[in-house]
Structure formats: C-alpha cells, structure tokens
Write a protein that holds these residues in place. Structure first.
Motif, PDB file in Angstrom:
ATOM      1  N   ASP A 150       1.056  -1.456   0.054  1.00 14.75           N
ATOM      2  CA  ASP A 150       0.291  -0.219  -0.144  1.00 14.75           C
ATOM      3  C   ASP A 150       0.863   1.308  -0.112  1.00 14.75           C
ATOM      4  OD1 ASP A 150      -1.782   1.976   0.234  1.00 14.75           O
ATOM      5  OD2 ASP A 150      -2.939   1.118   1.848  1.00 14.75           O
ATOM      6  N   PRO A 167      -6.228   1.276  -7.778  1.00 17.23           N
ATOM      7  CA  PRO A 167      -6.805   1.362  -6.341  1.00 17.23           C
ATOM      8  C   PRO A 167      -7.832   0.062  -6.039  1.00 17.23           C
ATOM      9  CG  PRO A 167      -6.472   3.714  -7.246  1.00 17.23           C
ATOM     10  CD  PRO A 167      -6.296   2.661  -8.095  1.00 17.23           C
ATOM     11  N   MET A 276      -9.879   3.956  -0.043  1.00 16.79           N
ATOM     12  CA  MET A 276      -9.412   2.901  -1.038  1.00 16.79           C
ATOM     13  C   MET A 276      -7.957   2.646  -0.707  1.00 16.79           C
ATOM     14  SD  MET A 276     -11.615   2.710  -3.381  1.00 16.79           S
ATOM     15  CE  MET A 276     -10.899   2.098  -4.851  1.00 16.79           C
ATOM     16  N   ARG A 278      -4.419   1.441  -1.877  1.00 17.23           N
ATOM     17  CA  ARG A 278      -3.703   1.880  -3.227  1.00 17.23           C
ATOM     18  C   ARG A 278      -2.416   1.028  -3.278  1.00 17.23           C
ATOM     19  NH1 ARG A 278      -2.603   7.472  -1.033  1.00 17.23           N
ATOM     20  NH2 ARG A 278      -1.381   7.660  -3.227  1.00 17.23           N
TER      21      ARG A 278
END
Length: 311
Positions: A150, A167, A276, A278
């Motif tokens: 992430d 995402p 979200m 990512r």
C-alpha cells in the motif's frame, strides 16, 4: 586471516534481522545448528563477539553493526554484478527477492510471479510477507529488491521510486447472524462493543478512526478499544470473525471468496470502507534494479492492463 565467506555475511545479516537463531535459520533454509556453527566460526575468525546471546533475544554487538555496514554494501555490489551479467542474457536467472504487504499479497502479484517464472525457468523468486515498516527496513538493508504494498504509507519518501497500481475498494464483513446486521451498517461508535480484527493499520485508517471517535471520547483510547486483534494472516482473521462478533475490513478481492462462499457477510461501513487501498510497486531510487525486477514490474502492469480491458 582467512577471507570472509559471503555466505557467512548473509547469515549475520539474517540473524541481526530476526534476533533469533531459529527464525533466521528458517529464513535461510538451513538448520539451526548449521547457523550457530557458521556464526561461531566467523566470530573466532574475526576474534570478536558479533552477538549478545540473551535468553529472549540475540542482539548485535557494536562489532556486528560495523560488519553489517560493510556486508550490506558488499551484497549490493555482488547483486549489481549479477544484474549486469543477466542484462546481457535473454534468460533471467538467479534469485529475485520481493516483499509484499498482507493487504495486497492476494492481489496481482501472485499471477505476475507465476507468469514470470513460467517464462524464465532458471529464475527463483522469494516473496516475503511483512508489514510496510518491515518491508522498508528490508529494502534499505538490501534483502529485498522491490516490494508491492500500500503506497499510501510511503508518500514523501524521496529515496523511493513508486509505480502506482489500480486502487482497490475495501469492504467490511462479519459473521452470519451478527447483531449489527439488522441495522444494516456499522457506525464508529459500534466498534466499542463490536471491535475490529485487522492487519497492521494503514495510516489513513488510523486517521479516520481518530477523526470519528464518539463525542467526548479520547481518540487514542477509542482506537485501542476499537482495534483489538491484529494479524497479518487474513485466513486467520476470517476464522476469528466467523466465530465471534468481531468485524474485519479488507480489500474486496481478499474477502470476496469468504463473502461469496457465505462464510462471512458483507456489511456497510460508511466512511471507513470508502478509504481505497492503493497498491503499488516500490523500490530504492538509487539502487540498481535487477532485470528480473524490471520484468516483474512489466508483468504486473501487463496484468493490470488485461484486467482493465476485461472490465
């Protein structure tokens, strides 16, 4: 004095990382007695003590810290030699060391690794699953070539090169018959009675929890009460949630199998699951990325393009 074997340097680096002979031996795929003998031989050869053996841990000495500085540089230079030789060949070989965070480990990296090894049978790939902090430490130590994690945790770090991937939406899930299902959703204040079972908290999740603490509640105490179980293994988290009133949140592709299989039930968690995940590819900007690393990045981007085309 006999020359130092690079194999011994790897043993020292791994023991310094894990602070345990058993864990380091497992990571090196050798026996614990073999590792103990290797470290002891090197200490006798250098006539210094490299580790303080304690009952609960094995701690590097100042002599070890000095050795580690040189060992990391030597290993990087050896890697550069192999990378330069590999660049002259169409067939990738050697070992590529990749890290992945638990949140994105079940994403596209598995397919990309499988395709890469199928195309280059002489290549070996070792994938380490760790928290983002642990991955960064390994990246700087030279034990990883790149990682897929992430990228929200790495913003502002100028020494890192980051290649964003698509995402991923997060979802919340609980067991069938959970008390909150009749309400249809989870609110922040519900977490004091029905806490979360999660992997290591991304910074954005921590900020959301702190900003949405119930009125009058201390944000840090609220987070401590709301997040009661931490584990990097989502299969274990799913079992915990299935047999208790804990709630979990994760990227959709991780929990989807459990939800579709009716083991867990998706439940709305407005705000929290709007954050979200990512994923992205991360490597050191000044490091020489091996050809196999470049090839893996190409595979990951190709997989993203193919997924986008299908949808």
């Amino acid at each position: 004095m006999h020359p130092i074997d690079t194999r011994q340097l790897r043993h020292v680096m791994m023991l310094a990382k894990h602070r345990s002979f058993r864990k380091a031996a497992d990571a090196l795929f050798i026996t614990q007695p073999a590792l103990t003998k290797s470290i002891k031989n090197l200490e006798q050869q250098l006539e210094v003590s490299l580790f303080d053996r304690k009952s609960q841990s094995v701690d590097p000495t100042p002599h070890c810290e000095v050795l580690m500085e040189h060992a990391q540089r030597i290993m990087r230079e050896l890697d550069d030699i192999h990378h330069s030789l590999d660049a002259l060949s169409d067939n990738l070989r050697g070992e590529l060391r990749v890290g992945s965070g638990p949140i994105v480990a079940r994403g596209p990296i598995g397919d990309a690794v499988a395709r890469l090894v199928s195309e280059h049978p002489g290549l070996s790939i070792r994938v380490a699953i760790d928290s983002w902090a642990g991955l960064v430490q390994q990246l700087h130590a030279g034990t990883l070539h790149l990682m897929v994690a992430d990228i929200g945790e790495f913003e502002g770090q100028d020494d890192l090169e980051i290649v964003p991937l698509t995402p991923i939406r997060s979802i919340a899930a609980c067991r069938p018959g959970h008390p909150l299902l009749h309400a249809g959703s989870v609110r922040a204040e519900d977490l004091t009675s029905y806490p979360l079972a999660l992997p290591s908290l991304p910074r954005r999740w921590v900020e959301w929890l702190r900003n949405n603490a119930p009125g009058g509640a201390d944000p840090d105490l609220f987070i401590a009460r709301a997040c009661r179980i931490y584990c990097e293994d989502f299969s274990l988290l799913s079992k915990v949630v299935l047999h208790s009133d804990f709630i979990t949140c994760a990227p959709e592709r991780i929990l989807r199998d459990s939800v579709v299989g009716a083991k867990l039930v998706e439940i709305e968690f407005p705000g929290f699951t709007d954050i979200m995940v990512r994923p992205g590819i991360v490597y050191l900007r000044k490091a020489t990325l091996p050809p196999a690393g470049r090839a893996l990045i190409d595979q990951l981007l190709h997989g993203e393009a193919a997924t986008t085309a299908r949808t």
